[in-house]
Design a protein around this motif. Structure first.
Motif, PDB file in Angstrom:
ATOM      1  N   GLU A 126      -4.035   7.334  -2.936  1.00  0.00           N
ATOM      2  CA  GLU A 126      -4.010   7.511  -1.490  1.00  0.00           C
ATOM      3  C   GLU A 126      -4.544   6.290  -0.751  1.00  0.00           C
ATOM      4  O   GLU A 126      -4.130   6.002   0.380  1.00  0.00           O
ATOM      5  CB  GLU A 126      -4.829   8.745  -1.108  1.00  0.00           C
ATOM      6  N   ASN A 127      -5.447   5.570  -1.340  1.00  0.00           N
ATOM      7  CA  ASN A 127      -6.061   4.409  -0.699  1.00  0.00           C
ATOM      8  C   ASN A 127      -5.050   3.270  -0.575  1.00  0.00           C
ATOM      9  O   ASN A 127      -4.532   2.766  -1.572  1.00  0.00           O
ATOM     10  CB  ASN A 127      -7.271   3.955  -1.528  1.00  0.00           C
ATOM     11  N   GLU A 128      -4.774   2.854   0.646  1.00  0.00           N
ATOM     12  CA  GLU A 128      -3.762   1.829   0.892  1.00  0.00           C
ATOM     13  C   GLU A 128      -4.175   0.474   0.333  1.00  0.00           C
ATOM     14  O   GLU A 128      -3.349  -0.267  -0.215  1.00  0.00           O
ATOM     15  CB  GLU A 128      -3.479   1.711   2.398  1.00  0.00           C
ATOM     16  N   ASP A 129      -5.463   0.137   0.474  1.00  0.00           N
ATOM     17  CA  ASP A 129      -5.938  -1.141  -0.075  1.00  0.00           C
ATOM     18  C   ASP A 129      -5.757  -1.184  -1.590  1.00  0.00           C
ATOM     19  O   ASP A 129      -5.385  -2.220  -2.157  1.00  0.00           O
ATOM     20  CB  ASP A 129      -7.412  -1.354   0.277  1.00  0.00           C
ATOM     21  N   GLU A 131       3.004   8.514  -6.224  1.00  0.00           N
ATOM     22  CA  GLU A 131       2.087   8.581  -5.087  1.00  0.00           C
ATOM     23  C   GLU A 131       0.791   9.333  -5.410  1.00  0.00           C
ATOM     24  O   GLU A 131       0.372  10.236  -4.702  1.00  0.00           O
ATOM     25  CB  GLU A 131       2.778   9.244  -3.889  1.00  0.00           C
ATOM     26  N   LYS A 172      -3.523   0.457  -3.281  1.00  0.00           N
ATOM     27  CA  LYS A 172      -2.088   0.315  -3.548  1.00  0.00           C
ATOM     28  C   LYS A 172      -1.669  -1.159  -3.491  1.00  0.00           C
ATOM     29  O   LYS A 172      -0.912  -1.642  -4.342  1.00  0.00           O
ATOM     30  CB  LYS A 172      -1.276   1.113  -2.534  1.00  0.00           C
TER      31      LYS A 172
END
Length: 704
Positions: A528-531, A525, A533
Motif C-alpha cells: 500500500e505504501n507508495e514510496d 497490489e 512501491k
C-alpha cells in the motif's frame, strides 16, 4: 503276560527312572503292551539309559540349534486327571498302586513360578509339588488298555501320573512342565552365581535351552532377557570385560526376534562407550539396532533403548572413516529400493538424531558453567554434532523420506543454543536445501512455519539473520521453489512485506526469484505504501533482467485493464475439451468486465486456469463440472473471487486441503461437491463458516 506283582514291583522301585532296558524286558518276557514313548526332546532335556539326569547335557551357544518338530503353546493351568503313587515296599501299597486299583482324580493344575499346585488343595494334591523336588519327568504311553496318555513326574516319595486326552496335549503338558522347571532352576543358579565364568556358563546354558525348546511362547525368549537384566544390575561390580563380551555373544541369538530390555540396553551402551572399536559392535549389535529401528514405536517409553542406539552410532563414528560408516548405515536402513519398506525407520532415526543433538548442546552448556569440572573436548564434540547432522543430510537425499523428515523438522525441534551456533546452522543448510528443492508442494512447504504466526526455517535463514552465512543463497533457493509453485498468492506475498528489504537486496544481486516476488507484489497490489512501491520499481529497473520483467508486468497490467473494462458478454460457455490455453486466448480477445457467468464444464482445464479466472472481477457463477481443476486453483480463486455466489465442483479432483479455503467466500449461496473427496468434518466446517450458503450437494461423498 506281566503279572500284577510285576507291575507293582516296577512302580514301587526305588529307582526313580524307568529305563529302556526295563521296558524292553517287559515286552520280551510277557508280550504286554506296556511301552514308553520317548519323542525327540531338546538336548538339555534328554535323559538316556546310562542314568544321566535331567538337564545334565549342556550346549554351547555355537552348537545350539532350533528344535525341529512340533511346537506347543505354554500351559499355565488346565484341567487334567492325576494319580499319586507311593514308592514304599509294603504289600498293601504295592496292591493299591497296581494299574487295576489306581484311583484317578480330576484337578485344575496350575504351573506356578516355583511349584505345581491344584486350585483345590485336596486329595492327592493337598500339597503342592515344588520344582526343586522333581527328579524326572517322562512320558508313559498306553500305560492302561484304554489308550490313556500319561506323564510320570518322579519325586522323592513317589510319582505323580498326569493323564491327558491325546498325545499332543500330553506332550504339551510335558514340555510346559520341563520349561517351568528349567526357569526355576536357571533363576536359582544364576542368582547364586558369584564368579564371572560360572555366571557366563549358566547364561549360555539357559539361552541354549530357550533356543531349542519345543515351547512356542513369548516368555521363552523374554524370561532369559529379563533374568539377565536383573543379574546385570546385581553383579555389575564383578563382571569382567571378557565376561562382558561373552554375555553379549550369548544374548545375540535371543535378540534376533526380540527387543533388548532397558537394563540390557544400558549394558550394551556401556560396551559401546568403553570398547567402540570392538568387533562385537559391528557383528552383533548391528542386527539388534536394525531391529529396534524397524519395529520400535515409542522411544519415549524406552529412553535407554534410544541411548543404546546413540552409543552404537558413536561407536560406528569411531571406526576408520567413521563418518562414512555412519552414513552407509543410514543408507542400509533405507534399503536399495526407491521406497523404504519399513515406515518406522525414519521417525526412529530422526528421534535418535534430535535427542543426540540436544544432549550435545546440554553437554556444552554444562561444561561452560563455572561450578562444574567437566572438560569439553571441542574436536570430539564437533565430530559428534557433525555425525548426527550428517545423518539428517543422508536421510534428506531419499525422496520418499523428505515429506516425513520435513514434517518432523518443521517445528524446528532444536534448542536455542543450536540455532545460534554457527557450525549447526552451516551443516543444516544442505538438509534444508534438499527439502526446499523438492518439487512436491507438501514437501517444500515444510520450510515454512508450522502454523500461522509461527516462524520456520524460511525465516531462520533470512539474509541478515544469525543463520544466514551465505549471502542469502539458501534463502534464494527456498524463495524460488515457493514462489514458482504454490505460494504465488496474496496471503504469502503479504507476509513477505515484512521481508521486503532482503527481497530487494537479492533482486539487486540479480536473483531471479526475488525479482519475480517484487513483480508479483506489484501486480497483486499487496503493498500500500507508495514510496515502497517506487523503491521496488527502482530495484527492478536497476538490472537488465529486472527491466525486462517489469516491462512484461506493465504489459500484463495494460491487458488486464482492457480485460476488466465494462462491456462484453455476461455469460460464456467454452466448448468441451477446451484447454487452459484456449481459455487464455478467449479472455485476451476483448473486454470481459461484465462477465458474471462462466461455464467450463467437461473441458480439460486445470488449476492453471485460476490465474486467468481471478482477473474477472464480476464473476458470480462458475461451473467446473468434470474438469481437472484441483486444490491449488481453489486456493487461488478463494482469495480473489469474493463475489462468487454459485460454484460447481462436481466430479473434480479437489480434496479437503482446497475445500477448506472456500470458507473465505462469504457470498457463496450454492455449492456442488457431488462425487468429490469431501470429508464429513470439512463439510461441517464449511456449513458453519458460510452464512449465506443455501444449497450444498454432497452426494457420493463421505459427508453424504
Amino acid at each position: 503276560m506281566a503279572t500284577i506283582e510285576d507291575v507293582c514291583e516296577d512302580s514301587s522301585s526305588t529307582d526313580p527312572f524307568i529305563t529302556n532296558e526295563q521296558i524292553n524286558g517287559y515286552l520280551q518276557d510277557s508280550g504286554d503292551e506296556l511301552t514308553v514313548e520317548t519323542p525327540p526332546l531338546p538336548a538339555p532335556f534328554i535323559r538316556n539309559d546310562s542314568g544321566t539326569s535331567l538337564n545334565s547335557l549342556k550346549l554351547s551357544s555355537t552348537s545350539a540349534r532350533p528344535f525341529q518338530g512340533p511346537r506347543f503353546k505354554l500351559i499355565h493351568e488346565g484341567d487334567i486327571q492325576i494319580c499319586r503313587l507311593n514308592h514304599t515296599r509294603t504289600i498293601v501299597s504295592k496292591i493299591m498302586n497296581s494299574k487295576y486299583l489306581r484311583r484317578w482324580e480330576s484337578h485344575r493344575i496350575v504351573l506356578d513360578r516355583n511349584e505345581i499346585r491344584s486350585c483345590t488343595a485336596c486329595g492327592m494334591m493337598d500339597n503342592p509339588i515344588p520344582y526343586s523336588s522333581i527328579e524326572d519327568v517322562h512320558i508313559i504311553s498306553r500305560w492302561d488298555a484304554g489308550q490313556k496318555f500319561c506323564i510320570r513326574i518322579t519325586v522323592p516319595d513317589g510319582s505323580l501320573l498326569i493323564q491327558a486326552h491325546n498325545s499332543y496335549i500330553r506332550d504339551q503338558w510335558l514340555h510346559s512342565i520341563l520349561w517351568k522347571k528349567h526357569m526355576y532352576k536357571c533363576e536359582k543358579l544364576l542368582k547364586n552365581a558369584r564368579r564371572p565364568e560360572v555366571l557366563v556358563k549358566e547364561i549360555k546354558n539357559m539361552i541354549d535351552v530357550s533356543l531349542t525348546t519345543n515351547i512356542q511362547d513369548a516368555s521363552v525368549y523374554q524370561f532369559p532377557l529379563d533374568l539377565v537384566s536383573d543379574l546385570l544390575q546385581q553383579n555389575a561390580d564383578f563382571i569382567t570385560r571378557v565376561a562382558h563380551e561373552n554375555i553379549i555373544v550369548a544374548l545375540a541369538p535371543l535378540l534376533e526376534n526380540n527387543h533388548p530390555t532397558q537394563e540390557i540396553c544400558e549394558f550394551f551402551s556401556k560396551h559401546c562407550k568403553n570398547s567402540p572399536r570392538s568387533s562385537i559392535v559391528i557383528e552383533l549389535f548391528t542386527p539388534v539396532v536394525q531391529r529396534i529401528l524397524k519395529h520400535n514405536t515409542d522411544f519415549g517409553k524406552y529412553p535407554r533403548m534410544r541411548g543404546f542406539v546413540q552409543e552404537y552410532i558413536q561407536a560406528l563414528n569411531c571406526q576408520n572413516g567413521g563418518y562414512d560408516v555412519v552414513q552407509n548405515f543410514v543408507r542400509s536402513m533405507h534399503s536399495p529400493a526407491s521406497a523404504c519398506p519399513h515406515p518406522r525407520v525414519l521417525p526412529n532415526l530422526v528421534a535418535v538424531c534430535l535427542a543426540a543433538i540436544y544432549s550435545c548442546f546440554e553437554e556444552k552448556k554444562n561444561a561452560m558453567l563455572d561450578n562444574t569440572n567437566v572438560v569439553l573436548d571441542v574436536q570430539e564434540w564437533e565430530n559428534k554434532l557433525c555425525c548426527y547432522i550428517g545423518m539428517l543430510d543422508t536421510m534428506s537425499t531419499f525422496s520418499d523420506w523428505r515429506l516425513v523428515l520435513g514434517s518432523l523438522l518443521q517445528p524446528i525441534p532444536f534448542p536455542n543454543d543450536a540455532l545460534a551456533h554457527e557450525l549447526f546452522t552451516s551443516k543444516m543448510k544442505n538438509v534444508l536445501k534438499n527439502i526446499a528443492s523438492d518439487e512436491k508442494c507438501d514437501v517444500h512447504q515444510t520450510i515454512l512455519g508450522i502454523r500461522e504466526g509461527k516462524e520456520g526455517w524460511f525465516h531462520l535463514y533470512l539474509p541478515g539473520t544469525i543463520g544466514c552465512d551465505d549471502e542469502g543463497e539458501l534463502w534464494g533457493i527456498m524463495l524460488k521453489t515457493l514462489i514458482r509453485c504454490c505460494c504465488k498468492r496474496k496471503k504469502f506475498l503479504t507476509e513477505l512485506n515484512k521481508m521486503i528489504g532482503p527481497v530487494m537486496l537479492l533482486a539487486l544481486r540479480e536473483n531471479e526469484a526475488a525479482m519475480e516476488v517484487l513483480c508479483a507484489m506489484l501486480e497483486l497490489e499487496v503493498v500500500e505504501n507508495e514510496d515502497l512501491k517506487l523503491q521496488m520499481v527502482t530495484t527492478l529497473q536497476s538490472t537488465c533482467k529486472g527491466k525486462r520483467m517489469y516491462a512484461q508486468l506493465c504489459e500484463r497490467q495494460i491487458a488486464l485493464r482492457e480485460l476488466q473494462q465494462k462491456g462484453g458478454p455476461k455469460k460464456l460457455t467454452l466448448p468441451s475439451k477446451s484447454t487452459d490455453s484456449d481459455l487464455a486466448k478467449m479472455l485476451s480477445s476483448g473486454s470481459f468486465g461484465n462477465l458474471e457467468c462462466l461455464s467450463l464444464a467437461f473441458t480439460h482445464v486445470t488449476s492453471a486456469c485460476a490465474n486467468d479466472l481471478i482477473k474477472l472481477p464480476s464473476l458470480r457463477y462458475l461451473n467446473l463440472w468434470s474438469t481437472q481443476f484441483g486444490d491449488n486453483g481453489l486456493q487461488l480463486i478463494s482469495e480473489y473471487l469474493q463475489k462468487l455466489q454459485v460454484l460447481n465442483l462436481c466430479e473434480t479432483p479437489v480434496t479437503d486441503k482446497g475445500l477448506t479455503c472456500l470458507s473465505t467466500l462469504k457470498n457463496l449461496r450454492k455449492l456442488n461437491l457431488n462425487s468429490t473427496s469431501l470429508s464429513k468434518l470439512t463439510f461441517e466446517g464449511l456449513v458453519e463458516k458460510l452464512p449465506a450458503l443455501q444449497e450444498c450437494d454432497v452426494r457420493y461423498t463421505d459427508a453424504w
